[in-house]
Motif scaffolding. Structure first.
Motif, PDB file in Angstrom:
ATOM      1  N   THR A 193      47.826  26.135 -47.238  1.00 37.84           N
ATOM      2  CA  THR A 193      48.283  27.508 -47.493  1.00 37.84           C
ATOM      3  C   THR A 193      47.101  28.432 -47.734  1.00 37.84           C
ATOM      4  O   THR A 193      47.035  29.540 -47.184  1.00 37.84           O
ATOM      5  N   ALA A 194      46.146  27.980 -48.550  1.00 41.58           N
ATOM      6  CA  ALA A 194      44.970  28.806 -48.839  1.00 41.58           C
ATOM      7  C   ALA A 194      44.162  29.060 -47.571  1.00 41.58           C
ATOM      8  O   ALA A 194      43.744  30.190 -47.294  1.00 41.58           O
ATOM      9  N   ASN A 195      43.956  28.031 -46.791  1.00 39.94           N
ATOM     10  CA  ASN A 195      43.179  28.174 -45.563  1.00 39.94           C
ATOM     11  C   ASN A 195      43.825  29.170 -44.609  1.00 39.94           C
ATOM     12  O   ASN A 195      43.157  30.046 -44.049  1.00 39.94           O
ATOM     13  N   ARG A 196      45.136  29.040 -44.418  1.00 41.30           N
ATOM     14  CA  ARG A 196      45.848  29.950 -43.521  1.00 41.30           C
ATOM     15  C   ARG A 196      45.829  31.382 -44.041  1.00 41.30           C
ATOM     16  O   ARG A 196      45.747  32.341 -43.256  1.00 41.30           O
ATOM     17  N   THR A 197      45.868  31.526 -45.356  1.00 36.93           N
ATOM     18  CA  THR A 197      45.897  32.861 -45.953  1.00 36.93           C
ATOM     19  C   THR A 197      44.605  33.607 -45.704  1.00 36.93           C
ATOM     20  O   THR A 197      44.606  34.752 -45.241  1.00 36.93           O
TER      21      THR A 197
END
Length: 256
Positions: free
Chosen positions: A228-232
């Protein structure tokens, strides 16, 4: 800014907080807790006089002592230590707040003073600095310090340090993970760190520290949060623009 127990300067994204109770060994009292809470809340919610958000908070003592821990004189006078929660919240904010926190230690650190050190992101210590937990000598133990200390140095090392009650050297503290850098001159080491850290974006710092606070180190357990963090951040136009600019112009985001 004028305080009774602290010396504080804020500007250019940097807040420097010096414990300023030399007559009491920079011991922690209710006034210091109130003033630290106020300063850190300013750093969270506000900017310096130049309008730049605070992204780095530095804690300092003096050449002889960083912080002696709780104020025994105040406890002796009142017969009570007061509510520990406000101080615990200060340490939690140092640990998890949206800024990089740095302890600069030149002299002695004891008891609750270790809580400030353990809660910070980076610890720079001069060679003559010492770190101790003396609480068990008085029939108590550092209950509020330990969650931050265990996270930094591990359960057994924190357990041993608590049981032994004797100060450890800066080099031993570095070997355990409590100290990140041992320097002959802590001020020079701080300047070197600030040269690099001042370029980091406050929003990125805040997101990173929030992520790290919940990161268990277990790849399976952390997978959803990691993805989630990476995609954000790769969907953030400003991040992508910064990468594109570096590719085309070989300039970092802060460079003109």
């Amino acid at each position: 800014m004028t305080y009774d127990t602290l010396a504080v300067t804020i500007g250019k994204g940097l807040c420097r907080i010096s414990f300023d109770r030399p007559e009491a060994g920079n011991a922690i009292n209710d006034q210091m807790i109130r003033e630290l809470t106020q300063v850190l809340n300013i750093c969270v919610c506000d900017a310096g006089s130049d309008g730049k958000p605070v992204s780095i908070v530095v804690l300092e003592g003096n050449a002889e002592i960083f912080c002696a821990g709780g104020d025994f004189q105040a406890v002796s006078d009142s017969g009570a230590a007061g509510d520990p929660e406000p101080l615990y919240e200060i340490w939690r904010l140092l640990s998890e707040g949206p800024f990089i926190t740095i302890s600069v230690v030149k002299g002695r650190v004891n008891a609750g003073g270790v809580g400030f050190v353990a809660a910070c992101d980076i610890v720079i210590a001069e060679q003559r600095a010492t770190f101790g937990l003396s609480e068990l000598l008085f029939g108590l133990f550092p209950a509020c310090v330990l969650p931050f200390l265990v996270r930094r140095i591990g359960h057994q090392k924190a357990h041993y340090m608590t049981l032994m009650t004797k100060p450890v050297s800066a080099h031993d503290a570095a070997a355990s993970g409590l100290v990140d850098v041992v320097a002959e001159n802590a001020d020079a080491a701080l300047r070197q760190h600030l040269t690099r850290l001042q370029h980091l974006n406050r929003q990125a710092i805040a997101s990173y520290k929030c992520y790290m606070a919940s990161c268990s180190g277990n790849p399976e357990r952390d997978k959803v949060a990691a993805l989630t963090a990476n995609r954000t951040f790769f969907s953030d136009p400003s991040v992508v623009a910064g990468i594109q600019r570096y590719v085309s112009e070989l300039k970092f985001p802060w460079e003109a």
